[in-house]
Motif scaffolding. Structure first.
Motif, PDB file in Angstrom:
ATOM      1  N   VAL A 245      -7.421  29.695  10.180  1.00 39.01           N
ATOM      2  CA  VAL A 245      -7.993  29.030   8.680  1.00 39.01           C
ATOM      3  C   VAL A 245      -8.198  27.501   8.788  1.00 39.01           C
ATOM      4  O   VAL A 245      -7.440  26.969   9.320  1.00 39.01           O
ATOM      5  CB  VAL A 245      -6.544  29.100   7.714  1.00 39.01           C
ATOM      6  N   VAL A 246      -9.568  27.418   8.463  1.00 40.58           N
ATOM      7  CA  VAL A 246     -10.185  25.847   8.604  1.00 40.58           C
ATOM      8  C   VAL A 246     -10.280  25.506   7.218  1.00 40.58           C
ATOM      9  O   VAL A 246     -10.930  26.055   6.284  1.00 40.58           O
ATOM     10  CB  VAL A 246     -11.516  25.844   9.385  1.00 40.58           C
ATOM     11  N   ASN A 247      -9.881  24.249   6.778  1.00 42.02           N
ATOM     12  CA  ASN A 247     -10.205  23.724   5.517  1.00 42.02           C
ATOM     13  C   ASN A 247     -10.911  22.298   5.552  1.00 42.02           C
ATOM     14  O   ASN A 247     -10.258  21.556   6.072  1.00 42.02           O
ATOM     15  CB  ASN A 247      -8.873  23.592   4.657  1.00 42.02           C
ATOM     16  N   VAL A 248     -12.029  22.396   4.923  1.00 38.69           N
ATOM     17  CA  VAL A 248     -12.945  21.080   4.777  1.00 38.69           C
ATOM     18  C   VAL A 248     -13.161  20.904   3.373  1.00 38.69           C
ATOM     19  O   VAL A 248     -14.106  20.052   2.981  1.00 38.69           O
ATOM     20  CB  VAL A 248     -14.164  21.033   5.924  1.00 38.69           C
ATOM     21  N   GLY A 249     -12.573  21.766   2.558  1.00 39.76           N
ATOM     22  CA  GLY A 249     -12.847  21.812   0.942  1.00 39.76           C
ATOM     23  C   GLY A 249     -12.111  20.492   0.373  1.00 39.76           C
ATOM     24  O   GLY A 249     -11.861  19.341   0.731  1.00 39.76           O
ATOM     25  N   ARG A 250     -10.953  21.150  -0.255  1.00 39.42           N
ATOM     26  CA  ARG A 250      -9.895  20.195  -1.055  1.00 39.42           C
ATOM     27  C   ARG A 250      -8.505  20.958  -0.691  1.00 39.42           C
ATOM     28  O   ARG A 250      -8.436  21.835  -0.646  1.00 39.42           O
ATOM     29  CB  ARG A 250      -9.981  19.982  -2.343  1.00 39.42           C
ATOM     30  N   ALA A 270      -3.793  29.804  13.897  1.00 38.16           N
ATOM     31  CA  ALA A 270      -3.757  28.409  14.032  1.00 38.16           C
ATOM     32  C   ALA A 270      -4.698  28.035  12.913  1.00 38.16           C
ATOM     33  O   ALA A 270      -5.535  28.714  12.222  1.00 38.16           O
ATOM     34  CB  ALA A 270      -4.629  28.010  15.508  1.00 38.16           C
ATOM     35  N   ALA A 271      -4.410  26.681  12.514  1.00 35.66           N
ATOM     36  CA  ALA A 271      -5.200  26.027  11.519  1.00 35.66           C
ATOM     37  C   ALA A 271      -5.856  24.667  11.804  1.00 35.66           C
ATOM     38  O   ALA A 271      -5.318  24.082  12.702  1.00 35.66           O
ATOM     39  CB  ALA A 271      -4.204  26.187  10.267  1.00 35.66           C
ATOM     40  N   GLY A 272      -6.894  24.465  10.836  1.00 36.05           N
ATOM     41  CA  GLY A 272      -7.545  23.237  11.226  1.00 36.05           C
ATOM     42  C   GLY A 272      -7.753  22.576   9.923  1.00 36.05           C
ATOM     43  O   GLY A 272      -8.434  23.075   8.893  1.00 36.05           O
ATOM     44  N   LEU A 273      -6.978  21.471   9.279  1.00 32.31           N
ATOM     45  CA  LEU A 273      -7.064  20.940   8.031  1.00 32.31           C
ATOM     46  C   LEU A 273      -7.729  19.545   8.041  1.00 32.31           C
ATOM     47  O   LEU A 273      -6.938  18.608   8.595  1.00 32.31           O
ATOM     48  CB  LEU A 273      -5.397  21.028   7.596  1.00 32.31           C
ATOM     49  N   ASP A 274      -8.564  19.247   7.161  1.00 33.01           N
ATOM     50  CA  ASP A 274      -9.010  17.817   7.153  1.00 33.01           C
ATOM     51  C   ASP A 274      -8.569  17.228   5.844  1.00 33.01           C
ATOM     52  O   ASP A 274      -7.841  16.358   5.828  1.00 33.01           O
ATOM     53  CB  ASP A 274     -10.523  17.806   7.072  1.00 33.01           C
ATOM     54  N   PRO A 275      -8.879  18.037   4.768  1.00 34.77           N
ATOM     55  CA  PRO A 275      -8.118  17.357   3.172  1.00 34.77           C
ATOM     56  C   PRO A 275      -6.691  17.694   3.451  1.00 34.77           C
ATOM     57  O   PRO A 275      -6.207  18.848   3.935  1.00 34.77           O
ATOM     58  CB  PRO A 275      -8.866  18.173   2.416  1.00 34.77           C
ATOM     59  N   HIS A 300       3.124  19.162   9.640  1.00 38.90           N
ATOM     60  CA  HIS A 300       2.800  18.361  10.648  1.00 38.90           C
ATOM     61  C   HIS A 300       3.462  18.488  12.139  1.00 38.90           C
ATOM     62  O   HIS A 300       3.342  18.146  13.154  1.00 38.90           O
ATOM     63  CB  HIS A 300       3.114  17.012  10.228  1.00 38.90           C
ATOM     64  N   GLU A 301       4.656  19.338  11.846  1.00 33.09           N
ATOM     65  CA  GLU A 301       5.525  19.774  13.073  1.00 33.09           C
ATOM     66  C   GLU A 301       4.909  20.979  13.857  1.00 33.09           C
ATOM     67  O   GLU A 301       5.602  21.194  14.902  1.00 33.09           O
ATOM     68  CB  GLU A 301       6.931  20.020  12.578  1.00 33.09           C
ATOM     69  N   PHE A 302       4.031  21.545  13.401  1.00 33.62           N
ATOM     70  CA  PHE A 302       3.474  22.804  14.205  1.00 33.62           C
ATOM     71  C   PHE A 302       2.270  22.313  14.906  1.00 33.62           C
ATOM     72  O   PHE A 302       1.400  21.780  14.715  1.00 33.62           O
ATOM     73  CB  PHE A 302       2.903  23.926  12.999  1.00 33.62           C
ATOM     74  N   ASP A 303       2.572  22.691  16.269  1.00 37.96           N
ATOM     75  CA  ASP A 303       1.674  22.160  17.421  1.00 37.96           C
ATOM     76  C   ASP A 303       0.181  23.078  17.183  1.00 37.96           C
ATOM     77  O   ASP A 303      -0.856  22.704  17.649  1.00 37.96           O
ATOM     78  CB  ASP A 303       2.038  22.793  18.880  1.00 37.96           C
ATOM     79  N   ASN A 304       0.252  24.396  16.456  1.00 39.09           N
ATOM     80  CA  ASN A 304      -0.795  25.068  16.170  1.00 39.09           C
ATOM     81  C   ASN A 304      -1.614  24.708  14.971  1.00 39.09           C
ATOM     82  O   ASN A 304      -2.525  25.646  14.513  1.00 39.09           O
ATOM     83  CB  ASN A 304      -0.488  26.526  16.384  1.00 39.09           C
ATOM     84  N   VAL A 305      -1.228  23.624  14.361  1.00 36.86           N
ATOM     85  CA  VAL A 305      -1.918  23.235  12.891  1.00 36.86           C
ATOM     86  C   VAL A 305      -2.686  21.782  13.398  1.00 36.86           C
ATOM     87  O   VAL A 305      -2.173  20.917  13.890  1.00 36.86           O
ATOM     88  CB  VAL A 305      -1.087  22.981  11.883  1.00 36.86           C
ATOM     89  N   SER A 308      -6.266  16.416  10.339  1.00 36.05           N
ATOM     90  CA  SER A 308      -7.358  15.469  10.354  1.00 36.05           C
ATOM     91  C   SER A 308      -7.105  14.573   9.003  1.00 36.05           C
ATOM     92  O   SER A 308      -6.986  15.235   8.142  1.00 36.05           O
ATOM     93  CB  SER A 308      -8.659  15.865  10.612  1.00 36.05           C
ATOM     94  N   PRO A 309      -7.115  13.285   8.934  1.00 40.30           N
ATOM     95  CA  PRO A 309      -6.553  12.436   7.831  1.00 40.30           C
ATOM     96  C   PRO A 309      -7.666  12.410   7.145  1.00 40.30           C
ATOM     97  O   PRO A 309      -8.198  11.355   6.613  1.00 40.30           O
ATOM     98  CB  PRO A 309      -6.241  11.174   8.363  1.00 40.30           C
ATOM     99  N   HIS A 310      -8.490  13.469   6.521  1.00 41.81           N
ATOM    100  CA  HIS A 310      -9.488  13.674   5.607  1.00 41.81           C
ATOM    101  C   HIS A 310     -10.798  12.642   5.759  1.00 41.81           C
ATOM    102  O   HIS A 310     -10.988  11.721   5.197  1.00 41.81           O
ATOM    103  CB  HIS A 310      -8.984  13.126   4.342  1.00 41.81           C
ATOM    104  N   ARG A 311     -11.137  12.565   7.155  1.00 45.81           N
ATOM    105  CA  ARG A 311     -12.306  11.689   7.827  1.00 45.81           C
ATOM    106  C   ARG A 311     -13.423  12.554   8.122  1.00 45.81           C
ATOM    107  O   ARG A 311     -14.171  11.985   9.041  1.00 45.81           O
ATOM    108  CB  ARG A 311     -11.639  10.768   8.822  1.00 45.81           C
ATOM    109  N   ALA A 312     -13.500  13.799   7.656  1.00 49.29           N
ATOM    110  CA  ALA A 312     -14.559  14.367   8.358  1.00 49.29           C
ATOM    111  C   ALA A 312     -16.035  13.928   8.312  1.00 49.29           C
ATOM    112  O   ALA A 312     -16.814  14.387   8.928  1.00 49.29           O
ATOM    113  CB  ALA A 312     -15.031  16.041   7.690  1.00 49.29           C
ATOM    114  N   ALA A 313     -16.246  12.996   7.358  1.00 48.40           N
ATOM    115  CA  ALA A 313     -17.495  12.425   7.178  1.00 48.40           C
ATOM    116  C   ALA A 313     -17.465  11.180   7.618  1.00 48.40           C
ATOM    117  O   ALA A 313     -18.678  10.429   7.523  1.00 48.40           O
ATOM    118  CB  ALA A 313     -17.869  12.379   5.641  1.00 48.40           C
ATOM    119  N   ASP A 314     -16.612  10.416   8.245  1.00 45.74           N
ATOM    120  CA  ASP A 314     -16.443   9.372   8.707  1.00 45.74           C
ATOM    121  C   ASP A 314     -17.265   9.032  10.325  1.00 45.74           C
ATOM    122  O   ASP A 314     -17.109   9.925  10.936  1.00 45.74           O
ATOM    123  CB  ASP A 314     -15.263   8.746   9.177  1.00 45.74           C
TER     124      ASP A 314
END
Length: 350
Positions: A245-250, A270-275, A300-305, A308-314
Motif C-alpha cells: 500500500v502506497v499513499n500519496v493522497g491524504r 509493506a507500506a509507503g506513506l507520505d501524508p 512508526h515502529e514497523f520496519d516495513n512501513v 515520509s513527512p508529507h514532502r513528496a512535492a519538495d
C-alpha cells in the motif's frame, strides 16, 4: 491587481513571483524567514489588505476575511487560489455562502508521482529495515528471509484515484511490466490518454472488486466527505494477502487503526506513506523538541512501513519555481479577465 497570501511565503518564492508577474501586480505577504507573531489570516493588517485583493492565495480563508474581500461585501475578490493540489483545509460552507470561485494546482503531479514510485520500490524491497541494520554494521538479516524483497514485475497495480497524480503514476509504471487498473468516482471522465495507460477502470461503487484484483495499491485520493476513511477494516479484508500500500493522497482517506492492524497481522507486506494523520502544531508555543508521531497508533515502529513527512512535492529548486507554472498561468488569466482553470467543485469538495 493585488494578491494577498494567507500563509507565510518564503523569500525566494516572493522574489520568483515578482520576476514572473507583471509589475503592476502587487503581492502582499508575510515573509517566512522573518515571520513571527500572528498568522497571516489572523493579522489585522493582512485582513485589511484583503479588502481590495483580486486573488487570495492559500486555503486559510476565514469568514472575517471574506467579509472584507467578497464582492457582495464591496470587495474585489475574483478567485481563491490554492497553489497545491489538496483543498481539504478550506471551509467549503463559507466558500459556498460567499460564492467565491476556488482553483487549485496540479503542477506538482509528476513530482508526487515519482515519490510514489520511490515509496513503492523502497517498500517492495524492504530497504528501510536493512538500511537501519547496516548502519549499525549488522548484516544478520541479509538472507534470513525475515524482510525479503518482492518483484513488482507481473503484478497488478491498482491506482485509487485517476486524477493528475494517478495519471502520472500510470505513465511512470509503463516500463515495469505490470498490469495497471484504476478506480475513480466517475469512469466516464476518463480521457483517451488515460485509457491507453490503464487496462481497466472501476467505478468507486465497485471499490471492493477493484481491491480484490490488486497486488499493489497507490492511493492519490483527495480528502472529502466521501473519501474520508474510504479504506477501512472492511476494505483491507478485500485485499490480497501481502498487498503493498502506497499513499500519496491524504492520510485520513485511510483509517489509521485499520492500516495499523493490517500491517501488524501481515495482511500488508509493506507500506509507503507520505501524508500522515498527525502533524506538528502550527502554534508558536509548540516545543520544537517535542516529538510528533504520524499516527496515534505506533505505525512508526514497523520496519516495513516507509514514512515520509508529507514532502513528496519538495524539491531542491523550491516548490514555487518547480511547480507553479499553472499557478502563474491562472494568475495571468485573472489578470486578463479570463476564466481561471482547475476550478474546484464546491459541492463535491475537490
Amino acid at each position: 491587481m493585488k494578491i494577498v497570501f494567507l500563509y507565510p511565503l518564503r523569500r525566494d518564492a516572493y522574489d520568483f513571483l515578482k520576476e514572473q508577474l507583471p509589475e503592476d501586480i502587487e503581492i502582499i505577504a508575510k515573509i517566512r524567514e522573518k515571520y513571527e507573531g500572528l498568522r497571516p489570516n489572523e493579522d489585522p493588517k493582512i485582513i485589511k489588505e484583503c479588502k481590495d485583493a483580486t486573488i487570495l492565495m492559500g486555503p486559510y480563508v476565514t469568514e472575517e476575511i471574506l467579509e472584507h474581500a467578497a464582492p457582495s461585501k464591496g470587495g474585489n475578490l475574483k478567485l481563491i487560489l490554492i497553489p497545491w493540489t489538496g483543498v481539504d483545509r478550506l471551509n467549503f460552507d463559507i466558500m459556498k455562502k460567499y460564492e467565491i470561485p476556488v482553483a487549485n494546482s496540479h503542477g506538482n503531479a509528476r513530482t508526487v508521482a515519482e515519490h510514489a514510485i520511490a515509496l513503492l520500490l523502497a517498500a517492495a524491497k524492504n530497504l528501510i529495515h536493512h538500511y537501519l541494520l547496516l548502519r549499525r554494521g549488522d548484516w544478520s538479516d541479509r538472507f534470513s528471509g525475515n524482510y525479503p524483497s518482492l518483484n513488482i514485475t507481473g503484478k497488478t497495480v491498482g491506482l485509487l484515484g485517476l486524477g493528475a497524480i494517478g495519471t502520472e503514476c500510470a505513465k511512470l509504471l509503463q516500463g515495469f511490466n505490470v498490469k495497471i487498473i484504476a478506480c475513480r468516482e466517475n469512469p466516464e471522465k476518463t480521457t483517451k490518454e488515460q485509457k491507453k495507460l490503464v487496462e481497466k477502470i472501476y467505478s468507486s461503487n465497485h471499490l471492493h472488486k477493484f481491491l480484490n484484483h490488486t497486488d499493489i495499491i497507490i492511493n492519490s485520493l483527495p480528502l472529502t466527505e466521501e473519501t474520508k476513511g474510504i479504506i477501512s477494516e472492511e476494505e483491507f479484508q478485500q485485499m490480497k494477502k501481502e498487498v503493498i500500500v502506497v499513499n500519496v493522497g491524504r492520510g485520513s482517506t485511510i483509517d489509521e487503526q485499520a492500516l495499523y492492524e493490517a500491517v501488524k497481522s501481515g495482511k500488508i507486506f509493506a507500506a509507503g506513506l507520505d501524508p500522515q494523520w498527525h502533524y506538528p502544531s502550527r502554534s508558536n508555543n509548540k516545543d520544537e523538541n517535542e516529538p510528533t508521531y504520524p499516527s496515534k497508533y505506533p505505525i512508526h515502529e514497523f520496519d516495513n512501513v516507509i514514512l515520509s513527512p508529507h514532502r513528496a512535492a519538495d524539491l531542491k529548486m523550491g516548490y514555487e519555481e518547480a511547480h507553479w507554472d499553472d499557478v502563474i498561468k491562472n494568475i495571468l488569466r485573472v489578470y486578463k479577465n479570463q476564466e481561471p482553470r482547475n476550478l474546484v467543485d464546491l459541492k463535491k469538495g475537490y
